[in-house]
Design a protein around this motif. Structure first.
Motif, PDB file in Angstrom:
ATOM      1  N   THR A  88       9.286  60.054  76.342  1.00 17.82           N
ATOM      2  CA  THR A  88       8.584  59.528  75.168  1.00 17.82           C
ATOM      3  C   THR A  88       7.974  60.659  74.360  1.00 17.82           C
ATOM      4  N   VAL A  89       7.367  61.609  75.044  1.00 18.46           N
ATOM      5  CA  VAL A  89       6.762  62.759  74.363  1.00 18.46           C
ATOM      6  C   VAL A  89       7.849  63.562  73.653  1.00 18.46           C
ATOM      7  N   GLU A  90       8.967  63.782  74.314  1.00 14.79           N
ATOM      8  CA  GLU A  90      10.077  64.507  73.681  1.00 14.79           C
ATOM      9  C   GLU A  90      10.571  63.782  72.439  1.00 14.79           C
ATOM     10  N   ALA A  91      10.616  62.467  72.470  1.00 10.54           N
ATOM     11  CA  ALA A  91      11.056  61.694  71.302  1.00 10.54           C
ATOM     12  C   ALA A  91      10.061  61.840  70.153  1.00 10.54           C
ATOM     13  N   LEU A  92       8.775  61.955  70.454  1.00  5.57           N
ATOM     14  CA  LEU A  92       7.763  62.128  69.406  1.00  5.57           C
ATOM     15  C   LEU A  92       7.849  63.513  68.767  1.00  5.57           C
ATOM     16  N   PHE A  93       8.272  64.503  69.528  1.00  6.17           N
ATOM     17  CA  PHE A  93       8.444  65.870  69.041  1.00  6.17           C
ATOM     18  C   PHE A  93       9.925  66.073  68.683  1.00  6.17           C
ATOM     19  N   SER A  94      10.395  65.272  67.754  1.00  7.76           N
ATOM     20  CA  SER A  94      11.832  65.259  67.441  1.00  7.76           C
ATOM     21  C   SER A  94      12.243  66.276  66.378  1.00  7.76           C
ATOM     22  N   GLY A  95      11.299  66.740  65.583  1.00  7.86           N
ATOM     23  CA  GLY A  95      11.639  67.677  64.515  1.00  7.86           C
ATOM     24  C   GLY A  95      12.201  67.003  63.279  1.00  7.86           C
ATOM     25  N   THR A  96      12.285  65.681  63.277  1.00  9.97           N
ATOM     26  CA  THR A  96      12.761  64.961  62.094  1.00  9.97           C
ATOM     27  C   THR A  96      11.649  64.932  61.044  1.00  9.97           C
ATOM     28  N   ALA A  97      11.901  64.265  59.943  1.00 10.81           N
ATOM     29  CA  ALA A  97      10.929  64.220  58.842  1.00 10.81           C
ATOM     30  C   ALA A  97       9.537  63.821  59.342  1.00 10.81           C
ATOM     31  N   TYR A  98       8.549  64.632  59.038  1.00 12.93           N
ATOM     32  CA  TYR A  98       7.133  64.413  59.365  1.00 12.93           C
ATOM     33  C   TYR A  98       6.805  64.512  60.847  1.00 12.93           C
ATOM     34  N   ALA A  99       7.757  64.840  61.677  1.00 18.20           N
ATOM     35  CA  ALA A  99       7.524  64.982  63.112  1.00 18.20           C
ATOM     36  C   ALA A  99       7.332  66.455  63.455  1.00 18.20           C
ATOM     37  N   PRO A 100       6.581  66.730  64.514  1.00 15.99           N
ATOM     38  CA  PRO A 100       6.455  68.127  64.952  1.00 15.99           C
ATOM     39  C   PRO A 100       7.815  68.658  65.401  1.00 15.99           C
ATOM     40  N   PRO A 101       7.984  69.975  65.366  1.00 23.06           N
ATOM     41  CA  PRO A 101       9.237  70.573  65.850  1.00 23.06           C
ATOM     42  C   PRO A 101       9.502  70.198  67.307  1.00 23.06           C
ATOM     43  N   PRO A 102      10.765  70.207  67.701  1.00 22.26           N
ATOM     44  CA  PRO A 102      11.089  69.864  69.095  1.00 22.26           C
ATOM     45  C   PRO A 102      10.406  70.800  70.091  1.00 22.26           C
ATOM     46  N   LEU A 103      10.202  70.279  71.286  1.00 19.55           N
ATOM     47  CA  LEU A 103       9.614  71.099  72.345  1.00 19.55           C
ATOM     48  C   LEU A 103      10.568  72.221  72.715  1.00 19.55           C
ATOM     49  N   SER A 104      10.011  73.391  72.945  1.00 23.32           N
ATOM     50  CA  SER A 104      10.829  74.514  73.399  1.00 23.32           C
ATOM     51  C   SER A 104      11.180  74.281  74.867  1.00 23.32           C
ATOM     52  N   PRO A 105      12.184  74.989  75.378  1.00 25.14           N
ATOM     53  CA  PRO A 105      12.512  74.833  76.806  1.00 25.14           C
ATOM     54  C   PRO A 105      11.318  75.136  77.712  1.00 25.14           C
ATOM     55  N   GLY A 106      10.524  76.146  77.353  1.00 19.59           N
ATOM     56  CA  GLY A 106       9.346  76.477  78.157  1.00 19.59           C
ATOM     57  C   GLY A 106       8.300  75.378  78.124  1.00 19.59           C
ATOM     58  N   GLU A 107       8.078  74.803  76.954  1.00 17.76           N
ATOM     59  CA  GLU A 107       7.124  73.698  76.841  1.00 17.76           C
ATOM     60  C   GLU A 107       7.606  72.493  77.644  1.00 17.76           C
TER      61      GLU A 107
END
Length: 124
Positions: A88-107
């Motif tokens: 769910t958290v990964e889906a929220l950090f999708s990098g799409t319009a108005y969303a935060p950038p995707p999680l890095s592999p380390g994150e």
């Protein structure tokens, strides 16, 4: 606002609060929302609740993430602490319009490790 946009707003508000350490958090939040009148009442409430949760759990989150964790990691870890799944958290950090950038592999690895510890049970 979309759920991802609310996450981005929470990250922005937490960043603003951290960059003004000598000002009360509620004063920074009031200024933040005044400058963004387009954010509706329900969105303001959810963004505020996320940020206040992070501020209340600050020491616990810094223990798990390390001192000086970024606002985006604090918000992501807080979501896990509140019972969200990593997917769910990964889906929220999708990098799409108005969303935060995707999680890095380390994150992603760090959050997976935290999820594996059962953080949602530690919140109680």
């Amino acid at each position: 606002m979309t759920p991802s946009a609310r996450i981005a707003g929470a990250i922005d508000l937490l960043t603003a609060i951290r960059s003004a350490p000598n000002r009360p958090a509620d004063a920074v939040a009031a200024e933040f929302f005044r400058a963004r009148r387009y954010i509706g009442a329900a969105d303001r409430r959810e963004i505020s609740e996320r940020v206040w949760f992070v501020l209340r759990a600050w020491r616990r989150l810094n223990f798990w993430l390390g001192e000086g964790a970024s606002p985006r990691m604090l918000i992501a870890a807080a979501a896990l602490l509140q019972g969200a799944r990593l997917s769910t958290v990964e889906a929220l950090f999708s990098g799409t319009a108005y969303a935060p950038p995707p999680l890095s592999p380390g994150e992603r690895v760090l959050l997976a490790r935290l999820e594996g510890r059962g953080l949602e049970h530690a919140a109680m």
